[in-house]
Design an enzyme around this catalytic site. Structure first.
Site, PDB file in Angstrom:
ATOM      1  N   CYS A  95     -49.324 -71.050  -6.421  1.00 21.45           N
ATOM      2  CA  CYS A  95     -49.464 -72.144  -7.601  1.00 21.45           C
ATOM      3  C   CYS A  95     -50.802 -72.909  -7.141  1.00 21.45           C
ATOM      4  O   CYS A  95     -50.585 -73.862  -6.184  1.00 21.45           O
ATOM      5  CB  CYS A  95     -48.408 -72.757  -7.544  1.00 21.45           C
ATOM      6  SG  CYS A  95     -48.345 -74.529  -8.558  1.00 21.45           S
ATOM      7  N   CYS A  98     -50.088 -76.742  -7.303  1.00 24.82           N
ATOM      8  CA  CYS A  98     -49.426 -77.518  -6.194  1.00 24.82           C
ATOM      9  C   CYS A  98     -50.459 -77.759  -4.863  1.00 24.82           C
ATOM     10  O   CYS A  98     -49.974 -78.339  -4.380  1.00 24.82           O
ATOM     11  CB  CYS A  98     -48.231 -76.254  -5.796  1.00 24.82           C
ATOM     12  SG  CYS A  98     -47.121 -75.733  -6.958  1.00 24.82           S
TER      13      CYS A  98
END
Length: 172
Positions: A95, A98
């Site tokens: 991600c 993230c």
């Protein structure tokens, strides 16, 4: 095992420290990492836990700002049963957002100087926790205080919003 520890210790010595070692120890370090040590004093000197940290390291050690959750029991012990409020960062290695949010969130938590903790949960490793807390997208941050969810957000926030969220969680 002891040989690996010795090699690791020798590897981390700075050149300045090696010059300051007693001659019997210095010969051990320059012997192309042979497995036979010349004296017991060299062994004690290099592996002694009472030896001070190398000068290149800071002498003040701070408590870790965040920790990785290992399993469900670890989550229960360190998050649910925590006396401090805990921000749980549900993330994934793949991600991109993230990877942007994680360091910024750690910085916001570090600014609180120990009044809040941060747990990192990789949703690929701990799918059961993600399902239990209704995580459907990453990054998701859930604030838990006293075992209860007291706040959450999904996605990236700017630094001011993160500071505001963390302050709200700790009750300021």
């Amino acid at each position: 095992m002891a040989h690996r520890l010795l090699l690791r210790r020798i590897w981390t010595l700075s050149s300045k420290e090696i010059r300051c070692l007693p001659s019997s120890t210095a010969s051990v370090t320059s012997s192309s990492f042979s497995t036979s040590l010349q004296s017991n004093t060299a062994r004690v000197f290099l592996l002694s836990p009472s030896r001070t940290a190398p000068r290149s390291l800071p002498h003040t050690f701070s408590r870790a700002v965040s920790f990785n959750v290992q399993d469900h029991d670890d989550f229960t012990e360190r998050v649910i049963n925590s006396e401090l409020p805990v921000l749980v960062d549900f993330h994934a290695q793949w991600c991109g957002p993230c990877k942007i949010l994680g360091p910024r969130l750690e910085k916001a938590i570090a600014n609180q100087k120990g009044r809040v903790a941060m747990a990192k949960v990789d949703i690929d490793d701990h799918t059961d926790l993600a399902i239990e807390y209704g995580v459907s997208a990453v990054p998701t941050v859930i604030a838990i205080r006293g075992g209860d969810v007291v706040g959450q957000f999904v996605g990236i926030k700017d630094d001011d919003e993160l500071e505001s969220f963390v302050s709200k969680v700790i009750g300021q």
